[in-house]
Design a protein around this motif. Sequence first.
Motif, PDB file in Angstrom:
ATOM      1  N   ASP A   3       1.519   6.605  -6.947  1.00  0.00           N
ATOM      2  CA  ASP A   3       0.483   7.573  -7.325  1.00  0.00           C
ATOM      3  C   ASP A   3       1.043   8.999  -7.294  1.00  0.00           C
ATOM      4  OD1 ASP A   3      -2.337   8.218  -7.916  1.00  0.00           O
ATOM      5  OD2 ASP A   3      -2.306   9.147  -5.939  1.00  0.00           O
ATOM      6  N   LYS A   4       1.857   9.291  -6.303  1.00  0.00           N
ATOM      7  CA  LYS A   4       2.480  10.614  -6.225  1.00  0.00           C
ATOM      8  C   LYS A   4       3.492  10.828  -7.348  1.00  0.00           C
ATOM      9  CE  LYS A   4       0.069  11.578  -2.663  1.00  0.00           C
ATOM     10  NZ  LYS A   4      -1.070  12.517  -2.823  1.00  0.00           N
ATOM     11  N   PHE A   5       4.202   9.761  -7.713  1.00  0.00           N
ATOM     12  CA  PHE A   5       5.126   9.858  -8.845  1.00  0.00           C
ATOM     13  C   PHE A   5       4.369  10.240 -10.125  1.00  0.00           C
ATOM     14  CE2 PHE A   5       8.274   6.729  -6.779  1.00  0.00           C
ATOM     15  CZ  PHE A   5       9.079   7.774  -6.339  1.00  0.00           C
ATOM     16  N   LYS A   6       3.235   9.587 -10.335  1.00  0.00           N
ATOM     17  CA  LYS A   6       2.451   9.829 -11.556  1.00  0.00           C
ATOM     18  C   LYS A   6       1.900  11.260 -11.587  1.00  0.00           C
ATOM     19  CE  LYS A   6       1.025   4.968 -11.778  1.00  0.00           C
ATOM     20  NZ  LYS A   6      -0.089   4.007 -11.581  1.00  0.00           N
ATOM     21  N   GLN A   7       1.566  11.788 -10.407  1.00  0.00           N
ATOM     22  CA  GLN A   7       0.988  13.121 -10.344  1.00  0.00           C
ATOM     23  C   GLN A   7       2.031  14.223 -10.527  1.00  0.00           C
ATOM     24  OE1 GLN A   7      -1.285  13.592  -6.736  1.00  0.00           O
ATOM     25  NE2 GLN A   7      -2.426  11.676  -7.060  1.00  0.00           N
ATOM     26  N   THR A   8       3.278  13.894 -10.255  1.00  0.00           N
ATOM     27  CA  THR A   8       4.313  14.953 -10.265  1.00  0.00           C
ATOM     28  C   THR A   8       5.449  14.633 -11.232  1.00  0.00           C
ATOM     29  OG1 THR A   8       5.364  13.882  -8.355  1.00  0.00           O
ATOM     30  CG2 THR A   8       3.777  15.655  -7.907  1.00  0.00           C
ATOM     31  N   LEU A   9       6.299  13.721 -10.871  1.00  0.00           N
ATOM     32  CA  LEU A   9       7.526  13.481 -11.640  1.00  0.00           C
ATOM     33  C   LEU A   9       7.268  12.983 -13.051  1.00  0.00           C
ATOM     34  CD1 LEU A   9       9.843  11.899  -8.904  1.00  0.00           C
ATOM     35  CD2 LEU A   9       9.460  14.309  -9.484  1.00  0.00           C
ATOM     36  N   ASN A  10       6.185  12.254 -13.255  1.00  0.00           N
ATOM     37  CA  ASN A  10       5.883  11.714 -14.588  1.00  0.00           C
ATOM     38  C   ASN A  10       5.532  12.814 -15.590  1.00  0.00           C
ATOM     39  OD1 ASN A  10       6.416   9.025 -14.546  1.00  0.00           O
ATOM     40  ND2 ASN A  10       4.290   8.321 -14.581  1.00  0.00           N
ATOM     41  N   LYS A  11       5.209  14.005 -15.081  1.00  0.00           N
ATOM     42  CA  LYS A  11       4.872  15.112 -15.977  1.00  0.00           C
ATOM     43  C   LYS A  11       6.115  15.718 -16.626  1.00  0.00           C
ATOM     44  CE  LYS A  11       0.663  16.374 -13.492  1.00  0.00           C
ATOM     45  NZ  LYS A  11      -0.044  17.443 -12.744  1.00  0.00           N
ATOM     46  N   TYR A  23      11.247  18.074  -8.313  1.00  0.00           N
ATOM     47  CA  TYR A  23      11.410  17.195  -7.151  1.00  0.00           C
ATOM     48  C   TYR A  23      10.788  17.826  -5.915  1.00  0.00           C
ATOM     49  CZ  TYR A  23      13.538  13.950  -3.889  1.00  0.00           C
ATOM     50  OH  TYR A  23      13.729  13.008  -2.909  1.00  0.00           O
ATOM     51  N   ALA A  24      10.875  19.147  -5.828  1.00  0.00           N
ATOM     52  CA  ALA A  24      10.264  19.852  -4.701  1.00  0.00           C
ATOM     53  C   ALA A  24       8.744  19.700  -4.724  1.00  0.00           C
ATOM     54  CB  ALA A  24      10.659  21.333  -4.740  1.00  0.00           C
ATOM     55  N   LEU A  25       8.162  19.757  -5.906  1.00  0.00           N
ATOM     56  CA  LEU A  25       6.701  19.536  -6.034  1.00  0.00           C
ATOM     57  C   LEU A  25       6.322  18.131  -5.576  1.00  0.00           C
ATOM     58  CD1 LEU A  25       6.008  21.218  -9.513  1.00  0.00           C
ATOM     59  CD2 LEU A  25       5.331  22.065  -7.246  1.00  0.00           C
ATOM     60  N   PHE A  26       7.173  17.171  -5.900  1.00  0.00           N
ATOM     61  CA  PHE A  26       6.920  15.788  -5.475  1.00  0.00           C
ATOM     62  C   PHE A  26       6.941  15.684  -3.960  1.00  0.00           C
ATOM     63  CE2 PHE A  26       9.200  11.884  -4.140  1.00  0.00           C
ATOM     64  CZ  PHE A  26       8.139  10.994  -4.272  1.00  0.00           C
ATOM     65  N   LEU A  27       7.929  16.313  -3.341  1.00  0.00           N
ATOM     66  CA  LEU A  27       8.027  16.270  -1.875  1.00  0.00           C
ATOM     67  C   LEU A  27       6.843  16.946  -1.229  1.00  0.00           C
ATOM     68  CD1 LEU A  27      11.853  16.963  -1.378  1.00  0.00           C
ATOM     69  CD2 LEU A  27      10.644  14.768  -1.266  1.00  0.00           C
ATOM     70  N   ASP A  28       6.359  18.026  -1.847  1.00  0.00           N
ATOM     71  CA  ASP A  28       5.184  18.716  -1.298  1.00  0.00           C
ATOM     72  C   ASP A  28       3.951  17.806  -1.334  1.00  0.00           C
ATOM     73  OD1 ASP A  28       6.670  20.966  -0.825  1.00  0.00           O
ATOM     74  OD2 ASP A  28       6.076  21.991  -2.684  1.00  0.00           O
ATOM     75  N   GLU A  29       3.812  17.024  -2.404  1.00  0.00           N
ATOM     76  CA  GLU A  29       2.675  16.097  -2.521  1.00  0.00           C
ATOM     77  C   GLU A  29       2.738  15.001  -1.480  1.00  0.00           C
ATOM     78  OE1 GLU A  29      -0.100  15.842  -4.366  1.00  0.00           O
ATOM     79  OE2 GLU A  29       0.283  17.873  -5.120  1.00  0.00           O
ATOM     80  N   LEU A  30       3.931  14.583  -1.143  1.00  0.00           N
ATOM     81  CA  LEU A  30       4.076  13.553  -0.112  1.00  0.00           C
ATOM     82  C   LEU A  30       3.653  14.083   1.250  1.00  0.00           C
ATOM     83  CD1 LEU A  30       7.449  11.765  -0.990  1.00  0.00           C
ATOM     84  CD2 LEU A  30       5.129  10.861  -1.190  1.00  0.00           C
ATOM     85  N   GLN A  71       0.828  -1.201   0.000  1.00  0.00           N
ATOM     86  CA  GLN A  71       0.000   0.000   0.000  1.00  0.00           C
ATOM     87  C   GLN A  71       0.869   1.261   0.000  1.00  0.00           C
ATOM     88  OE1 GLN A  71      -3.392   0.169  -0.286  1.00  0.00           O
ATOM     89  NE2 GLN A  71      -3.134  -2.038  -0.693  1.00  0.00           N
ATOM     90  N   LEU A  72       1.988   1.190   0.706  1.00  0.00           N
ATOM     91  CA  LEU A  72       2.912   2.323   0.721  1.00  0.00           C
ATOM     92  C   LEU A  72       3.510   2.555  -0.665  1.00  0.00           C
ATOM     93  CD1 LEU A  72       4.483   4.510   2.216  1.00  0.00           C
ATOM     94  CD2 LEU A  72       6.165   2.755   2.892  1.00  0.00           C
ATOM     95  N   LEU A  73       3.878   1.440  -1.345  1.00  0.00           N
ATOM     96  CA  LEU A  73       4.426   1.549  -2.702  1.00  0.00           C
ATOM     97  C   LEU A  73       3.396   2.121  -3.674  1.00  0.00           C
ATOM     98  CD1 LEU A  73       6.420  -1.814  -2.988  1.00  0.00           C
ATOM     99  CD2 LEU A  73       7.364   0.489  -2.697  1.00  0.00           C
ATOM    100  N   LEU A  74       2.148   1.699  -3.519  1.00  0.00           N
ATOM    101  CA  LEU A  74       1.078   2.210  -4.385  1.00  0.00           C
ATOM    102  C   LEU A  74       0.856   3.705  -4.157  1.00  0.00           C
ATOM    103  CD1 LEU A  74      -1.502  -0.730  -4.150  1.00  0.00           C
ATOM    104  CD2 LEU A  74      -0.266  -0.005  -6.195  1.00  0.00           C
ATOM    105  N   HIS A  75       0.890   4.103  -2.884  1.00  0.00           N
ATOM    106  CA  HIS A  75       0.723   5.535  -2.577  1.00  0.00           C
ATOM    107  C   HIS A  75       1.862   6.347  -3.175  1.00  0.00           C
ATOM    108  CE1 HIS A  75      -0.222   9.153  -0.310  1.00  0.00           C
ATOM    109  NE2 HIS A  75       1.057   9.200   0.087  1.00  0.00           N
ATOM    110  N   LEU A  76       3.074   5.839  -3.032  1.00  0.00           N
ATOM    111  CA  LEU A  76       4.240   6.534  -3.569  1.00  0.00           C
ATOM    112  C   LEU A  76       4.165   6.594  -5.101  1.00  0.00           C
ATOM    113  CD1 LEU A  76       6.960   7.843  -2.870  1.00  0.00           C
ATOM    114  CD2 LEU A  76       8.017   5.586  -3.079  1.00  0.00           C
TER     115      LEU A  76
END
Length: 312
Positions: free
Chosen positions: A269-277, A305-312, A262-267
């Motif tokens: 999802d955040k990758f897709k919302q930020t870094l994948n862009k 990367y900062a945007l990714f950390l903010d999403e976390l 579940q932790l990997l899935l959450h992480l």
Amino acid sequence: MKQHPMQSKSNGWLSVILGPVLLLGVALATANLLSTYKGIHQQKQATIWSIIQLDRKIGGTLFDAQQHISGHQSAEFLRQSYQVLWNRFPVTVSSLQQDTIFKQVSGLSHSINTTLSHVESAEWLIIDSATIDTTRLNQWVNQLYGMKAQINEQVLDSVASMESEYSARAFSTILKNASILLILIFAFILYLINLLIELRKERKRNLYMLAHDTLTGLYSRAYIMTTLQSRCDNKTPFALLMLDLNKFKAINDTFGHHAGDQLLLHLADKFKQTLNKSGIVGRMGGDEFIWITESDNPEIIQQQYALFLDEL
């Protein structure tokens, strides 16, 4: 809506069986169409031949009767000719009864049966009488001439003509069998089209599975390595960042692998919302991830990367 596994398995078996069944149906329908066409053609030829033979026997008997009336032929010779005609009728009737199309056309059998009754009525006059009454024979002959003409004009022409009811019914029978064949061919074509669509979908699913991690949906290790090789070959600017989770093993040991997943899935999802862009993120295995950026500019990479950390 998810498909039940048993239903999917059933549909798979149905798809496997349907193709050969339809192909067999096409083969049988083709054989049936050819057999029907051949049978109708042979029946028609046999019917025409039987009617022509009957017409010839009637013509021979009429000629011999006229010869007897004029005194040029003996009564015995006429009796023999009449007997030949009389013996011809059962053969003709038997042949016509085998022609299914002939029996469907109203009036054709009636003409033959009327002529048969007329020929039979002369038995007492020609066979049973010691002397043949030429006056009555002449009346019988005149009537038989009319029936002979009727057989030629109505029966023979009706069977031989391409515009008659006989031909129309024959064509309708062939068309009915051809329609069945066309329907089966169309169904088989639809089956092939559906099969090709399903194969294409299956190929897309397989390619997706090869390119993506089964748990997180991120790009797979193989896809990442292929992408890296391609960008290096094309000399495309990019940056490569390796990411992992601290103390991930402890989370699995303490809370179980389900919690770790579940932790990997959450992480992911955040990758897709930020870094994948601004690049692609792939899972290399376990808790290790890799980010291939679209730019090699450190400032842009730091911002993303900062945007990714903010999403976390």
